[in-house]
Each structure stands twice: as structure tokens, then as C-alpha cells.
Design an enzyme around this catalytic site. Structure first.
Site, PDB file in Angstrom:
ATOM      1  N   ASP A  44      17.885  57.280  65.213  1.00 58.19           N
ATOM      2  CA  ASP A  44      18.018  56.515  63.918  1.00 58.19           C
ATOM      3  C   ASP A  44      19.652  56.247  63.473  1.00 58.19           C
ATOM      4  O   ASP A  44      19.738  55.729  62.583  1.00 58.19           O
ATOM      5  CB  ASP A  44      17.498  57.308  62.709  1.00 58.19           C
ATOM      6  CG  ASP A  44      17.949  58.588  62.434  1.00 58.19           C
ATOM      7  OD1 ASP A  44      19.153  59.212  63.172  1.00 58.19           O
ATOM      8  OD2 ASP A  44      17.563  59.332  61.374  1.00 58.19           O
ATOM      9  N   SER A  45      20.550  56.620  64.540  1.00 57.82           N
ATOM     10  CA  SER A  45      22.025  56.043  64.622  1.00 57.82           C
ATOM     11  C   SER A  45      21.952  54.587  64.479  1.00 57.82           C
ATOM     12  O   SER A  45      22.747  54.076  64.470  1.00 57.82           O
ATOM     13  CB  SER A  45      22.807  56.797  65.581  1.00 57.82           C
ATOM     14  OG  SER A  45      22.156  56.464  66.830  1.00 57.82           O
ATOM     15  N   ASP A  83      13.538  58.522  67.404  1.00 58.68           N
ATOM     16  CA  ASP A  83      13.749  59.510  66.185  1.00 58.68           C
ATOM     17  C   ASP A  83      12.761  59.246  65.158  1.00 58.68           C
ATOM     18  O   ASP A  83      12.078  58.025  64.849  1.00 58.68           O
ATOM     19  CB  ASP A  83      15.164  59.168  65.873  1.00 58.68           C
ATOM     20  CG  ASP A  83      16.097  60.064  65.616  1.00 58.68           C
ATOM     21  OD1 ASP A  83      15.750  61.420  66.035  1.00 58.68           O
ATOM     22  OD2 ASP A  83      17.447  59.766  65.864  1.00 58.68           O
ATOM     23  N   LYS A 113      11.580  62.962  68.028  1.00 58.74           N
ATOM     24  CA  LYS A 113      12.766  63.723  67.600  1.00 58.74           C
ATOM     25  C   LYS A 113      12.955  63.919  65.945  1.00 58.74           C
ATOM     26  O   LYS A 113      12.742  62.927  65.274  1.00 58.74           O
ATOM     27  CB  LYS A 113      14.009  63.630  68.152  1.00 58.74           C
ATOM     28  CG  LYS A 113      15.072  64.357  67.488  1.00 58.74           C
ATOM     29  CD  LYS A 113      16.291  64.276  68.411  1.00 58.74           C
ATOM     30  CE  LYS A 113      17.328  63.136  67.916  1.00 58.74           C
ATOM     31  NZ  LYS A 113      17.757  63.215  66.457  1.00 58.74           N
ATOM     32  N   GLU A 115      14.688  66.004  62.444  1.00 59.84           N
ATOM     33  CA  GLU A 115      15.767  66.831  62.253  1.00 59.84           C
ATOM     34  C   GLU A 115      15.240  68.133  61.246  1.00 59.84           C
ATOM     35  O   GLU A 115      14.372  67.774  60.331  1.00 59.84           O
ATOM     36  CB  GLU A 115      16.921  66.108  61.262  1.00 59.84           C
ATOM     37  CG  GLU A 115      17.408  65.124  61.996  1.00 59.84           C
ATOM     38  CD  GLU A 115      18.542  64.252  61.233  1.00 59.84           C
ATOM     39  OE1 GLU A 115      18.896  64.599  60.045  1.00 59.84           O
ATOM     40  OE2 GLU A 115      18.841  63.300  61.911  1.00 59.84           O
ATOM     41  N   GLU A 182      23.705  69.422  66.942  1.00 54.74           N
ATOM     42  CA  GLU A 182      24.870  68.611  66.820  1.00 54.74           C
ATOM     43  C   GLU A 182      25.793  69.488  65.807  1.00 54.74           C
ATOM     44  O   GLU A 182      25.696  69.941  64.758  1.00 54.74           O
ATOM     45  CB  GLU A 182      24.222  67.587  66.072  1.00 54.74           C
ATOM     46  CG  GLU A 182      25.326  66.643  65.596  1.00 54.74           C
ATOM     47  CD  GLU A 182      24.715  65.153  64.843  1.00 54.74           C
ATOM     48  OE1 GLU A 182      23.645  64.811  65.139  1.00 54.74           O
ATOM     49  OE2 GLU A 182      25.441  64.288  64.459  1.00 54.74           O
TER      50      GLU A 182
END
Ligand code: KIV
Length: 275
Positions: A44-45, A83, A113, A115, A182
């Protein structure tokens, strides 16, 4: 060789390092795949490096599906991990399974993925129970940037470090096949890596993780808004692109481009008959 969650697990068991890079489109995915990278993260960057947002908060499930499907058309061997964007899994376990399913069915991801650590143990388990492989992501989790109050290294103090270890174990217990660490101090990332049977993929977490991930625009010197300490430029593609765009601009304006060999000919007699 097609990479899967099994080959990634085997890599950890054999002590072989895992390479992961982001990609967001067909052409880049083909290049990353051709280079032999083990896994592609449709991160999602995307929000920062492709869409120009200042954070990842505004990225939608539709954005991720659109870009993941393009990557899936380009990459044949790398494992494709997509993401789950902000608020696509935090609202309920039901939403999490539905949205993870959309990333797989419509985006053609092979894993998702998300978070978060212990607080998402149940969510990860539900997605895994639906036969969708999940990669965890702990430490600095950019979707929580407003809760963190900025981009900061995580887990430096005793309590915070212990919490990260608990988070990693919870993610593993829930059935995740790997976990991204991270911005975690290198000695702590090493300890977490040694305490898990699933691979750790580091970004700003030192050399002892089982693998590494970088945003491709960062490692190619294409994204200049900011450069985190953990980024290494493996090439200066950003400068090369600006130079090439400038050369094109100059040649269009001078008339040097296009040259005759870039055009299409036709029978002169046809031209002459035109009125
Ligand atoms: O979105 C992303 O690119 C990521 C990596 C930074 C791990 O989550």
C-alpha cells in the site's frame, strides 16, 4: 521455479535468504520477476510512490485490486503478496475475510499482508482458515502513523521490545506464513527471527532477518520525497529518467526526433493523387 509460501518456508529452513521487492504494474512486475526476486509485494506504499499521497491511509481495496491484477499478469515465478489497505480488515473479522478474498479473486494475489500483532491474531486466523495465506507486518506499521505520531524506530525500550516479540509469536500462532519487521533495531530483529519458525522479512531491521524487502522506487533512486536510513540506492534510475525525458524534450523541440526511420512510408503516387 514458482515461489510459494512453502518455498519461502523451506528457504528459512535451509538458511537461504529471501528477496522481496514491491511492484505496482505489469512492466515492473515482469522485470522484477525476470531478475529472480522470490516475492513481489504489491504494497500500500502505492499510496506514496504511485498515487502521491503523503501516507497510506487513503489507499482503497479497489486501488489494490487494480494494481495487483496488473502485477499478476506480469509476474510468473515470484510469489505475489498484496497489502490489505487501511480499514479493510480493522473493522471486523468478517470484513477482513471478504476483502482478503477480493484481493485473491479479483487481484489474483497469492497471499495478503496486514499490519498489526497480537490484536489481530484472531483476524489472521480467520483469513488463514479461509485458505488465504497471510503475511504479518509488525514494528513500524505505516497505517498507524497517526497513532504513532510519526515514523519512528519501534521496540527500543524493554517493554516495547517484549511487546514486539509477543506480537511476532501471535502472528505465527495465528498461522501467518511470514512476518515483515519494519524499523526494528537489528539485535531485536535477530532475536525475533531466531524465535520463529516462519521467515522474517526485514525493512530497516538489519541483516539477520530471513529476507529483505524494499520499495522499488526507493532502491532505484526514483522516489525523492524522503529517504529513510534503511534505503540503499542500487541504481540512480530517477536521474537517468530525468535525463532521458530532457533529451526527448530537446529533440522534439529541435526537430531531431522523430527521424525518418521512426516514421512510416507510403507510395508517392498515392500522395500525388490526393487533392
Ligand atoms: O507497503 C509497503 O510497501 C510495505 C513495505 C514497506 C514492507 O508494507
Amino acid at each position: 521455479m514458482k515461489h510459494t509460501i512453502v518455498t519461502l518456508k523451506e528457504a528459512k529452513e535451509k538458511g537461504e535468504k529471501i528477496s522481496m521487492l514491491t511492484a505496482y504494474d505489469y512492466s515492473t512486475a515482469k522485470l522484477v520477476d525476470a531478475a529472480g526476486i522470490d516475492a513481489i509485494l504489491v504494497g500500500d506504499s502505492l499510496g506514496n510512490v504511485v498515487l502521491g499521497y503523503e501516507d497510506t491511509i487513503s489507499v482503497t481495496v479497489e486501488d489494490m485490486i487494480h494494481h495487483c491484477a496488473a502485477v499478476a499478469r506480469g509476474a510468473k515465478e515470484a510469489l505475489i503478496v498484496c497489502d490489505m489497505p487501511f480499514m479493510s480488515y480493522q473493522t471486523s473479522e468478517y470484513d477482513a475475510v471478504v476483502n482478503a478474498g477480493r484481493l485473491m479473486k479479483e487481484g489474483r494475489a497469492q497471499a495478503v499482508k496486514l499490519e498489526g500483532g497480537a490484536e489481530f491474531e484472531g483476524t489472521i486466523k480467520k483469513i488463514v482458515d479461509a485458505s488465504i495465506p497471510v503475511c504479518g507486518h509488525i514494528g513500524l506499521t505505516p497505517q498507524s502513523i497517526n497513532a504513532f505520531g510519526g515514523f519512528k524506530v519501534q521496540g527500543r525500550g524493554l517493554e516495547a521490545a517484549q511487546k514486539l516479540i509477543e506480537d511476532a509469536k501471535a502472528v505465527e500462532r495465528a498461522g501467518a506464513f511470514a512476518v515483515v519487521l519494519e524499523c526494528v533495531p537489528s539485535p531485536l530483529a535477530k532475536k525475533i527471527t531466531e524465535s520463529l519458525s516462519i521467515p522474517t522479512i526485514g525493512i530497516g531491521a538489519g541483516a539477520d532477518c530471513d529476507g529483505q524487502v524494499l520499495v522499488y522506487q526507493d532502491m532505484l533512486g526514483m522516489f525523492t520525497d524522503f529517504k529513510p536510513k534503511f534505503v540503499k540506492h542500487f541504481a540512480q534510475i530517477g536521474d537517468a529518467m530525468t535525463e532521458a525525458f530532457g533529451a526527448y524534450d530537446a529533440q522534439v523541440k529541435s526537430g531531431a526526433f522523430p527521424a525518418p526511420e521512426h516514421g512510416y512510408g507510403m507510395d508517392e503516387a498515392v500522395i500525388e493523387k490526393l487533392y
